[in-house]
Design a protein around this motif. Structure first.
Motif, PDB file in Angstrom:
ATOM      1  N   TRP A  83       0.834  -1.201   0.000  1.00 23.93           N
ATOM      2  CA  TRP A  83       0.000   0.000   0.000  1.00 23.93           C
ATOM      3  C   TRP A  83       0.871   1.255   0.000  1.00 23.93           C
ATOM      4  O   TRP A  83       0.622   2.199  -0.748  1.00 23.93           O
ATOM      5  N   GLN A 137      -3.400  -4.848  -4.374  1.00 25.47           N
ATOM      6  CA  GLN A 137      -4.660  -5.598  -4.355  1.00 25.47           C
ATOM      7  C   GLN A 137      -4.479  -6.951  -3.673  1.00 25.47           C
ATOM      8  O   GLN A 137      -5.320  -7.368  -2.875  1.00 25.47           O
ATOM      9  N   ARG A 141      -5.242  -4.241   0.251  1.00 25.33           N
ATOM     10  CA  ARG A 141      -5.232  -2.817   0.608  1.00 25.33           C
ATOM     11  C   ARG A 141      -5.860  -1.923  -0.451  1.00 25.33           C
ATOM     12  O   ARG A 141      -6.291  -0.823  -0.145  1.00 25.33           O
ATOM     13  N   ARG A 143      -8.677  -1.473  -3.653  1.00 24.84           N
ATOM     14  CA  ARG A 143      -9.905  -2.038  -4.222  1.00 24.84           C
ATOM     15  C   ARG A 143      -9.567  -2.934  -5.398  1.00 24.84           C
ATOM     16  O   ARG A 143      -8.706  -2.620  -6.207  1.00 24.84           O
ATOM     17  N   ASP A 180      -8.120   7.855  -0.263  1.00 24.09           N
ATOM     18  CA  ASP A 180      -9.082   7.409   0.741  1.00 24.09           C
ATOM     19  C   ASP A 180     -10.165   6.558   0.088  1.00 24.09           C
ATOM     20  O   ASP A 180     -10.603   5.557   0.660  1.00 24.09           O
ATOM     21  N   GLY A 181     -10.603   6.943  -1.084  1.00 24.74           N
ATOM     22  CA  GLY A 181     -11.624   6.181  -1.792  1.00 24.74           C
ATOM     23  C   GLY A 181     -11.121   4.887  -2.417  1.00 24.74           C
ATOM     24  O   GLY A 181     -11.904   3.980  -2.687  1.00 24.74           O
ATOM     25  N   GLY A 183      -8.772   2.833  -1.086  1.00 23.81           N
ATOM     26  CA  GLY A 183      -8.419   1.806  -0.107  1.00 23.81           C
ATOM     27  C   GLY A 183      -9.501   0.745   0.001  1.00 23.81           C
ATOM     28  O   GLY A 183     -10.693   1.053  -0.056  1.00 23.81           O
ATOM     29  N   ALA A 184      -9.089  -0.504   0.109  1.00 25.03           N
ATOM     30  CA  ALA A 184     -10.052  -1.599   0.260  1.00 25.03           C
ATOM     31  C   ALA A 184     -10.744  -1.457   1.610  1.00 25.03           C
ATOM     32  O   ALA A 184     -10.133  -1.083   2.599  1.00 25.03           O
ATOM     33  N   ARG A 185     -12.012  -1.736   1.631  1.00 25.66           N
ATOM     34  CA  ARG A 185     -12.785  -1.625   2.871  1.00 25.66           C
ATOM     35  C   ARG A 185     -12.931  -2.980   3.517  1.00 25.66           C
ATOM     36  O   ARG A 185     -13.112  -3.973   2.902  1.00 25.66           O
TER      37      ARG A 185
END
Length: 185
Positions: A83, A137, A141, A143, A180-181, A183-185
Motif C-alpha cells: 500500500w 490488491q 489494501r 480495491r 481514501d476512496g 483503499g479496500a474496505r
C-alpha cells in the motif's frame, strides 16, 4: 547520434534540448518552437535542421524523463509495504504532473506510439504500474476493481485540477481524497 557533430553543432543541440525541456515544462507539448529556438540562442533553421518535426524534438527531450517514469514503478516495487508503494507511486506521479506540464501531457497522450523509444519506455512503465497495483490488491489494501487504465483517468483529473486551481498544492488534497476512496474496505 550516429555521426559525430561539430563542436558548435553539438553545443546548439544541447542548448536546444535544454530550452525545449524548459519551454515544454512550462507551456506543454504545443509550446512555441520559435520560443525554444530563441531561448537556445539559435535560429529556427538550426532547430529544424536538428529536429525536423515537433515529434522528433519531443521524443528526444522526453526519452530521459520517461526513463525516470519507468524508475517510479521500480522504486515502488522495492518498497516492502504494497500500500505504501502504491501511495508513493501515485504521489510521485502527481508531483511530476505538477512540476512538468510537458511530461504530464505526454503521459496522457496516445499520439507518440510510433516513436519506438518512447513507446518501449511507456510499455515498461505500464507493466511496472500494473505490478504495483497487483501487489496492493493482493495485500488486500487496494480495491479489486482498480486498473492501470484508472491511473490515466486520475492523471487526466489531476491535470484539470492543476490547470484550474489557484492553489498550486490543490492536487495534494485531491490525491488524499482519491487514495481514501481507493483503499479496500
Amino acid at each position: 547520434m550516429a555521426d559525430r557533430l561539430r563542436a558548435d553543432a553539438q553545443r546548439n543541440r544541447v542548448a536546444l534540448l535544454a530550452a525545449a525541456r524548459e519551454v515544454f515544462g512550462e507551456h506543454g507539448l504545443d509550446a512555441s518552437l520559435d520560443e525554444i529556438a530563441r531561448r537556445a540562442g539559435v535560429g529556427n533553421a538550426t532547430l529544424y535542421r536538428r529536429f525536423p518535426t515537433r515529434r522528433d524534438l519531443i521524443a528526444e527531450v522526453f526519452a530521459g524523463q520517461m526513463t525516470g517514469y519507468v524508475e517510479l514503478a521500480e522504486t515502488a516495487l522495492a518498497e516492502p509495504d504494497p500500500w505504501a508503494a502504491f501511495v508513493s507511486y501515485l504521489t510521485r506521479l502527481f508531483e511530476i504532473q505538477a512540476t512538468d506540464r510537458g511530461l504530464s501531457e505526454l503521459l496522457v497522450t496516445t499520439g507518440f506510439d510510433e516513436d519506438e523509444r518512447l513507446a518501449g519506455l511507456l510499455a515498461t512503465a505500464q507493466r511496472g504500474a500494473t505490478e504495483v497495483i497487483r501487489r496492493a490488491q493482493s495485500a488486500g489494501r487496494l480495491r479489486g476493481d482498480f486498473t492501470r487504465q484508472d491511473i490515466s483517468l486520475l492523471m487526466r483529473a489531476n491535470a484539470g485540477v492543476l490547470r484550474s486551481s489557484a492553489d498550486p498544492g490543490a492536487w495534494r488534497r485531491q490525491l488524499a481524497l482519491v487514495l481514501d476512496g481507493l483503499g479496500a474496505r
